[in-house]
Design a protein around this motif. Structure first.
Motif, PDB file in Angstrom:
ATOM      1  N   ALA A   1      48.389  38.947  45.172  1.00 37.54           N
ATOM      2  CA  ALA A   1      47.288  38.220  45.813  1.00 37.54           C
ATOM      3  C   ALA A   1      45.988  38.433  45.044  1.00 37.54           C
ATOM      4  O   ALA A   1      45.225  37.485  44.798  1.00 37.54           O
ATOM      5  N   GLY A   2      45.736  39.677  44.657  1.00 35.32           N
ATOM      6  CA  GLY A   2      44.524  39.961  43.901  1.00 35.32           C
ATOM      7  C   GLY A   2      44.507  39.301  42.545  1.00 35.32           C
ATOM      8  O   GLY A   2      43.489  38.754  42.104  1.00 35.32           O
ATOM      9  N   LEU A   3      45.670  39.313  41.880  1.00 38.07           N
ATOM     10  CA  LEU A   3      45.747  38.736  40.541  1.00 38.07           C
ATOM     11  C   LEU A   3      45.516  37.234  40.554  1.00 38.07           C
ATOM     12  O   LEU A   3      44.816  36.692  39.691  1.00 38.07           O
ATOM     13  N   TYR A   4      46.078  36.562  41.534  1.00 43.65           N
ATOM     14  CA  TYR A   4      45.896  35.117  41.552  1.00 43.65           C
ATOM     15  C   TYR A   4      44.514  34.721  42.054  1.00 43.65           C
ATOM     16  O   TYR A   4      44.063  33.603  41.793  1.00 43.65           O
ATOM     17  N   SER A   5      43.844  35.638  42.731  1.00 41.60           N
ATOM     18  CA  SER A   5      42.437  35.414  43.021  1.00 41.60           C
ATOM     19  C   SER A   5      41.631  35.451  41.721  1.00 41.60           C
ATOM     20  O   SER A   5      40.762  34.605  41.491  1.00 41.60           O
ATOM     21  N   VAL A   6      41.961  36.421  40.861  1.00 44.07           N
ATOM     22  CA  VAL A   6      41.316  36.491  39.546  1.00 44.07           C
ATOM     23  C   VAL A   6      41.642  35.247  38.720  1.00 44.07           C
ATOM     24  O   VAL A   6      40.768  34.659  38.077  1.00 44.07           O
ATOM     25  N   LEU A   7      42.910  34.830  38.743  1.00 47.08           N
ATOM     26  CA  LEU A   7      43.326  33.663  37.963  1.00 47.08           C
ATOM     27  C   LEU A   7      42.656  32.390  38.456  1.00 47.08           C
ATOM     28  O   LEU A   7      42.247  31.530  37.668  1.00 47.08           O
TER      29      LEU A   7
END
Length: 368
Positions: free
Chosen positions: A325-331
């Motif tokens: 979830a955090g990574l795709y927020s960054v992406l």
């Protein structure tokens, strides 16, 4: 038919960065499974790193010598020191500690922990002024918030293990695996130690990406830079192995999974991956390149449960959900930023009210 072919070709060209990074995750996933089997059967991870980069050097050096002989920049002392540091950060520190962490934990857990990479890369890029943070913009808030959530997921995975989750397709395999010749399951102490190794390895890998982006601006020959980095890594990791391993028998390798692990990792995960990552990074930046690692975790989890009967723990799943979830927020934040940059670089037709016709004005350049 020609119209459809043209649209397909245009789509493939625009999506080439995404296709390249998704393909690399499949390559990395296979490397994790094969390497775990090899390490469980007693291969030294120090020796594996040496052979891996020796294979990578042999494969990519001829292409670099032939294809870039006319465009290769002049080697300077500053570039040489950067290549020396890249060899130390990637092949020596990152991969030795990653393999050590992989040995103490599992392929899926190792992949999930390495998903901290985009968040770490983003923080380092901000510190190095390669990324700008404006908390008034939603995309910047998404990148910062995603970084915090990712770090929380990694901490959860490290500190909480939980119960084993059984899958229907792997239940019958676990019974056979418990009586097999594989290495015994890691204790909680080893699990924590493996987590620490993986966190340090991920930090070194993020540092590698930042330094690689800087070096590519001075030494723009991608193949030659890749060949020099893996060659330097071979020399440095050989020196480390001589210090850490004192038995000559550890260097022996036969026609088995040890050879397969070294050759596969060298050809796919070092030579090809370093080169492709450099090309994509030149256009999209280091944060974009590292944002696809969650896909590797999913692939490894599925392959691991089928091939080596890997046990998946509740803490790992919960932590992985937070990390993804955090990574795709960054992406998502990076994607919005890329859209804004594209819009600023596209000339917009502006009507000249005095003459009554339309002129194309030059695009405004983004200094970010």
């Amino acid at each position: 038919m020609e119209g459809k072919a043209g649209r397909l070709s245009d789509f493939m060209w625009r999506a080439r960065s995404y296709i390249a990074m998704v393909s690399l995750q499949f390559g990395y996933a296979g490397m994790n499974i094969i390497t775990k089997v090899s390490l469980n059967r007693g291969m030294s991870h120090y020796v594996l790193v040496v052979y891996r980069h020796a294979f990578a050097t042999v494969v990519i050096a001829p292409f670099a010598l032939l294809l870039e002989r006319k465009v290769r920049p002049k080697m300077t002392s500053a570039v040489f020191m950067q290549i020396f540091a890249l060899g130390l950060l990637g092949p020596v520190i990152d991969q030795n500690l990653y393999y050590a962490g992989l040995k103490f934990t599992s392929p899926t857990f190792s992949c999930a922990m390495s998903n901290m990479l985009p968040a770490m890369t983003f923080v380092m890029a901000v510190l190095c002024r390669m990324e700008k943070v404006d908390m008034k913009k939603v995309r910047c808030m998404a990148k910062v918030g995603g970084t915090v959530v990712t770090a929380g997921g990694a901490m959860l995975m490290s500190l909480y293990k939980g119960n084993v989750l059984n899958f229907p397709w792997s239940a019958h395999i676990h019974g056979h695996a418990s009586s097999g010749s594989e290495a015994p399951e890691s204790t909680d102490k080893d699990w924590v130690k493996g987590s620490i190794f993986l966190i340090i390895a991920t930090f070194a890998w993020a540092s590698f990406f930042i330094l690689q982006a800087v070096t590519l601006k001075r030494y723009a020959a991608h193949l030659s830079l890749t060949a020099l980095v893996v060659f330097m890594g071979t020399l440095q990791s050989t020196a480390v192995t001589f210090v850490m391993e004192h038995k000559a028998s550890v260097w022996s390798i036969g026609w088995d999974t040890n050879l397969l692990a070294a050759a596969y990792a060298g050809i796919v995960s070092s030579s090809i991956a370093y080169y492709v990552q450099g090309l994509v990074m030149k256009n999209r930046g280091p944060v974009f390149v590292t944002a696809f690692s969650p896909l590797m975790m999913i692939i490894v989890a599925i392959m691991g449960s089928f091939i080596i009967a890997e046990k998946i723990y509740l803490g790992g799943v919960l932590g992985a959900v937070l990390i993804v979830a955090g990574l795709y927020s960054v992406l998502w934040g990076k994607y919005k930023e890329f859209q804004e940059e594209e819009a600023e670089q596209t000339p917009e037709p502006v009507k000249d009210h005095q003459n009554g016709h339309t002129n194309d004005l030059e695009p405004a350049h983004n200094n970010c």
